[in-house]
Write an enzyme that holds these catalytic residues in place. Structure first.
Site, PDB file in Angstrom:
ATOM      1  N   TYR A 229       0.810  -1.222   0.000  1.00  0.00           N
ATOM      2  CA  TYR A 229       0.000   0.000   0.000  1.00  0.00           C
ATOM      3  C   TYR A 229       0.848   1.279   0.000  1.00  0.00           C
ATOM      4  O   TYR A 229       1.849   1.364   0.737  1.00  0.00           O
ATOM      5  CB  TYR A 229      -0.910   0.007   1.250  1.00  0.00           C
ATOM      6  CG  TYR A 229      -1.547   1.353   1.479  1.00  0.00           C
ATOM      7  CD1 TYR A 229      -2.707   1.689   0.788  1.00  0.00           C
ATOM      8  CD2 TYR A 229      -0.966   2.295   2.294  1.00  0.00           C
ATOM      9  CE1 TYR A 229      -3.267   2.938   0.935  1.00  0.00           C
ATOM     10  CE2 TYR A 229      -1.512   3.551   2.450  1.00  0.00           C
ATOM     11  CZ  TYR A 229      -2.667   3.865   1.770  1.00  0.00           C
ATOM     12  OH  TYR A 229      -3.200   5.102   1.912  1.00  0.00           O
ATOM     13  N   GLY A 230       0.407   2.273  -0.735  1.00  0.00           N
ATOM     14  CA  GLY A 230       0.922   3.654  -0.771  1.00  0.00           C
ATOM     15  C   GLY A 230       2.244   3.929  -0.098  1.00  0.00           C
ATOM     16  O   GLY A 230       3.299   3.467  -0.531  1.00  0.00           O
ATOM     17  N   HIS A 258       6.814  18.291   4.728  1.00  0.00           N
ATOM     18  CA  HIS A 258       5.474  17.775   4.432  1.00  0.00           C
ATOM     19  C   HIS A 258       4.584  18.977   4.096  1.00  0.00           C
ATOM     20  O   HIS A 258       3.753  19.378   4.904  1.00  0.00           O
ATOM     21  CB  HIS A 258       4.978  17.028   5.674  1.00  0.00           C
ATOM     22  CG  HIS A 258       3.762  16.195   5.455  1.00  0.00           C
ATOM     23  ND1 HIS A 258       2.939  15.796   6.484  1.00  0.00           N
ATOM     24  CD2 HIS A 258       3.216  15.667   4.324  1.00  0.00           C
ATOM     25  CE1 HIS A 258       1.958  15.063   6.008  1.00  0.00           C
ATOM     26  NE2 HIS A 258       2.091  14.973   4.709  1.00  0.00           N
ATOM     27  N   CYS A 282      -6.598  17.853   7.079  1.00  0.00           N
ATOM     28  CA  CYS A 282      -6.797  19.298   7.271  1.00  0.00           C
ATOM     29  C   CYS A 282      -6.975  20.001   5.928  1.00  0.00           C
ATOM     30  O   CYS A 282      -6.785  21.211   5.830  1.00  0.00           O
ATOM     31  CB  CYS A 282      -5.624  19.898   8.034  1.00  0.00           C
ATOM     32  SG  CYS A 282      -5.579  19.408   9.762  1.00  0.00           S
ATOM     33  N   ASP A 305       1.826  17.635  -1.394  1.00  0.00           N
ATOM     34  CA  ASP A 305       2.246  16.848  -0.223  1.00  0.00           C
ATOM     35  C   ASP A 305       3.651  17.141   0.281  1.00  0.00           C
ATOM     36  O   ASP A 305       3.855  17.187   1.489  1.00  0.00           O
ATOM     37  CB  ASP A 305       2.119  15.346  -0.560  1.00  0.00           C
ATOM     38  CG  ASP A 305       2.088  14.469   0.677  1.00  0.00           C
ATOM     39  OD1 ASP A 305       1.499  14.894   1.687  1.00  0.00           O
ATOM     40  OD2 ASP A 305       2.646  13.363   0.642  1.00  0.00           O
ATOM     41  N   ARG A 397      -7.795   5.948  -2.256  1.00  0.00           N
ATOM     42  CA  ARG A 397      -6.911   6.929  -2.895  1.00  0.00           C
ATOM     43  C   ARG A 397      -7.072   6.989  -4.402  1.00  0.00           C
ATOM     44  O   ARG A 397      -7.520   6.032  -5.030  1.00  0.00           O
ATOM     45  CB  ARG A 397      -5.450   6.536  -2.610  1.00  0.00           C
ATOM     46  CG  ARG A 397      -5.092   6.485  -1.152  1.00  0.00           C
ATOM     47  CD  ARG A 397      -4.812   7.867  -0.633  1.00  0.00           C
ATOM     48  NE  ARG A 397      -4.453   7.859   0.776  1.00  0.00           N
ATOM     49  CZ  ARG A 397      -3.647   8.755   1.323  1.00  0.00           C
ATOM     50  NH1 ARG A 397      -3.111   9.711   0.611  1.00  0.00           N
ATOM     51  NH2 ARG A 397      -3.403   8.718   2.610  1.00  0.00           N
TER      52      ARG A 397
HETATM   53  C1  OXD Z   1      -0.204  11.354   4.582  1.00  0.00           C
HETATM   54  C2  OXD Z   1      -0.360  11.163   3.125  1.00  0.00           C
HETATM   55  O1  OXD Z   1      -0.483  10.414   5.347  1.00  0.00           O
HETATM   56  O2  OXD Z   1      -0.055  12.127   2.391  1.00  0.00           O
HETATM   57  O3  OXD Z   1       0.218  12.427   4.999  1.00  0.00           O
HETATM   58  O4  OXD Z   1      -0.754  10.067   2.703  1.00  0.00           O
HETATM   59 MN    MN Z   2       1.021  13.636   3.381  1.00  0.00          MN
END
Ligand code: OXD
Ligand code: MN
Length: 628
Positions: A229-230, A258, A282, A305, A397
């Site tokens: 996963y991701g 981030h 957020c 991101d 996602r």
């Molecule tokens: C996170 C994402 O968890 O970008 O911050 O997936």
């Molecule tokens: Mn993130």
């Protein structure tokens, strides 16, 4: 014991001599000897290669093609039920010195961890293909860019990496020219044959209940086992671009953050670049794709991101988006909340764990007001609106190239100077809609104190503050207190050329629990104030916690906002802020003597101002009583 041939674990062992390509090939061969794949495939992300891997996954039932007229070039993947999110409790930092991991990371001894990893990776790719994926974070050959190589046994990872980062033969040429690369190894941990040769069928989504996400900061290495996963598996993203890159930045004088990146253009046609850090949930993607509601202002998207930031030759802080795609959360994304995201994912998108409609399209909670009458949910079961469970997984996602974004700024493929940095949390109380830091040190303090009130949705006491300094809690690759000092150091280097820093909070609530600020597109009003402050076109009201808008400076035209709500959005209650200062001090104490001394100075001056304000308000209320 295998290690990064660019930066071996022990200088007396594992040193592979020879040309850079030989070192790379030797490392691949070493990993193959350990994991025993049936074949090795070097990938360059060409359209042919991705089409072939995609077709293989479709015929193996691992990808569902979506309706070509509704969602061209798009596919749905469904994970196993135990592989749906990043696994923070299985994420380890194996710095040489445990103090370098700090109290917010799980430290493990590197030598012991290497032995454990050797154990789980032994034979883990039997029956599978080992894909070798050289990639660039940032434009290939770019000044702030870095290279990596991911070895993976997951074709889903390869096709996702082709959207999320830059692949291609040019990367091997860079490696040949001696550019160092970060070494990353990934296995889903489900061999198709055991040591005795007995075969097992390949599950639709292979994953192992035992998971490891391991960062070796000094050797710039990542080993990930058990998840497809991701963030656990696309090692270029959180593991490299944040955890390892933050360490590279500490050592080489830059920052891996981030943060989303946007370009804002004012009615005078002046462009400003902003970076913004927000914890999960957020609205980061919404801000990255903001549609301004105020005339004359436009916002363009650069990244949603991650940002890498470094002092440029002009003395200013320059940024890139190291990624080339979005890996966005689907639920809550709709034409009314984020039309730009919806347009971006109209085609050429890989969806994971969303629901499937009867006509071959996708759906998730929040995409439309009304749910379709029938769906196949993310687990593959029938679903109707009264099933009593979400149709899409809450962390489902979309993976899509940034080039599909209709509001993409040209800067998404270059570096540019940053004018402002925003820090935001999700605070129902205390934190005003927007405040400007007095200086860089105060701004770093704002970043270090990002927090959200605990909601009933997560474990913990409701109302308790969850700290997420710089929104980097799960991602800082080294001691968080050293990370704050590094930020202060970068500020000293930038001096008067440093960007301005702001704190924002879209989530303040009134006494009845209703949001005071409409958010979404209306956040452009706050962005306007921020830009006007960067330009120094307008002044401000000083407060003990930062610089606030003067009455009339925040454009509220056309907004239905009561005067008392506006007051509540900016109210600074000295007593609750003094309590907040105590909590902040307690939080800092958890980092011992590595906390920068400057933070104590900020706290001292904040408390001084708050006490003065508290005694002024007592005097004022006493005199009101006398007058009454
Ligand atoms: C996170 C994402 O968890 O970008 O911050 O997936
Ligand atoms: Mn993130």
């Amino acid at each position: 014991m295998i290690t990064n041939p660019n930066r071996p674990y022990r200088t007396t062992e594992n040193v592979v001599s020879g040309a850079p390509r030989v070192r790379l090939e030797t490392w691949v061969a070493d990993v193959a000897r350990l994991t025993q794949p049936d074949r090795i495939l070097w990938c360059n992300g060409s359209a042919d290669e991705i089409d072939r891997l995609t077709a293989e996954m479709v015929s193996a039932g691992k990808l569902i093609p979506l309706d070509e007229s509704k969602r061209p070039g798009s596919f749905l993947a469904r994970t196993s039920a135990d592989d749906v999110a990043r696994v923070e409790n299985r994420t380890f930092t194996c710095s040489v010195d445990p103090a370098d991991a700090g109290p917010t990371n799980q430290w493990r001894d590197a030598a012991q961890m290497r032995v454990e990893l050797d154990g789980v990776f032994a034979g883990s790719m039997r029956g599978r293909t080992l894909y070798v994926v050289p990639f660039s974070m940032g434009p290939i050959g770019g000044e702030l860019s870095q290279l990596g190589v991911e070895l993976t046994d997951s074709p889903y990872v390869v096709i996702s990496m082709a959207k999320m980062s830059r692949l291609g033969d040019r990367i091997l040429r860079e490696i040949d020219a001696g550019v160092p690369w970060v070494a990353t190894v990934h296995s889903v941990g489900v061999p198709l044959r055991d040591a005795e040769g007995a075969e097992t069928a390949d599950p639709v989504w292979p994953s192992n209940p035992t998971k490891y996400i391991v960062q070796f900061p000094e050797t710039r290495e990542i080993w990930s086992f058990g998840s497809g996963y991701g963030g656990n598996a696309l090692l270029a993203k959180k593991c490299f671009a944040l955890r390892i890159a933050s360490v590279m930045g500490r050592d080489d004088g830059w920052l891996a953050e981030h943060m989303l990146l946007i370009k804002v253009t004012s009615p005078e046609n002046h462009a400003f670049h902003l970076a913004a850090a927000f914890p999960s949930a957020c609205g980061k993607t919404n801000l990255a794709m903001l549609r301004s509601t105020i005339p004359g202002w436009t916002v363009e998207t650069i990244g949603d991101d991650i940002a890498w930031l470094k002092k440029g030759e002009d003395g200013r802080l320059h940024a890139i988006n190291p990624e080339a795609g979005f890996f966005g959360v689907a639920p809550g994304t709709g034409y009314d909340t984020n039309p730009t995201a919806m347009e971006t994912i109209e085609a050429d998108t890989i969806f994971t764990n969303v629901a499937l409609t009867d006509d071959g399209d996708v759906w998730w909670e929040g995409m439309t007001k009304e749910a379709p009458a029938h769906l196949i949910d993310w687990t593959g079961d029938d679903w109707t609106p009264d099933s009593g469970r979400p149709a899409a997984h809450p962390n489902s996602r979309f993976t899509v190239s940034i080039d599909r974004c209709p509001t993409l700024a040209e800067d998404a493929h270059t570096s540019f100077p940053i004018d402002g940095i925003l820090f935001g949390g999700r605070r129902a109380t205390n934190v005003p809609l927007v405040a400007q830091a007095r200086d860089w040190t105060h701004g770093v303090f704002m970043g270090a104190t990002i927090s959200s009130e605990q909601t009933a949705a997560a474990e913990g006491t409701v109302g308790e503050l969850r700290r997420d300094p710089f929104a980097m809690l799960p991602f800082a690759g080294y001691n968080m207190a050293d990370y704050w000092s590094h930020w202060l150091d970068i500020g000293r280097q930038l001096g008067t050329r440093a960007p301005q820093i702001f704190q924002v909070n879209w989530f303040r609530k009134d006494a009845d629990g209703a949001f005071l600020w409409p958010g979404f597109g209306e956040n452009s009003r706050v962005i306007e104030w921020i830009v006007r402050r960067i330009e120094k076109r307008i002044s401000f009201v000083e407060s003990p916690i930062g610089r606030l808008p003067r009455e009339g400076d925040l454009d509220l035209d056309g907004l239905d906002l009561e005067a008392q709500d506006l007051d509540a959005l900016f109210a600074v209650d000295p007593e609750s802020w003094l309590d907040e200062c105590d909590l902040t001090e307690e939080f800092f104490a958890g980092f011992g003597d590595r906390v920068p001394d400057e933070f104590a100075d900020v706290l001292r001056s904040m408390r001084y101002g708050l006490r003065a304000a508290a005694s002024r308000s007592k005097t004022a209320s006493a005199s009101t009583q006398v007058a009454a």
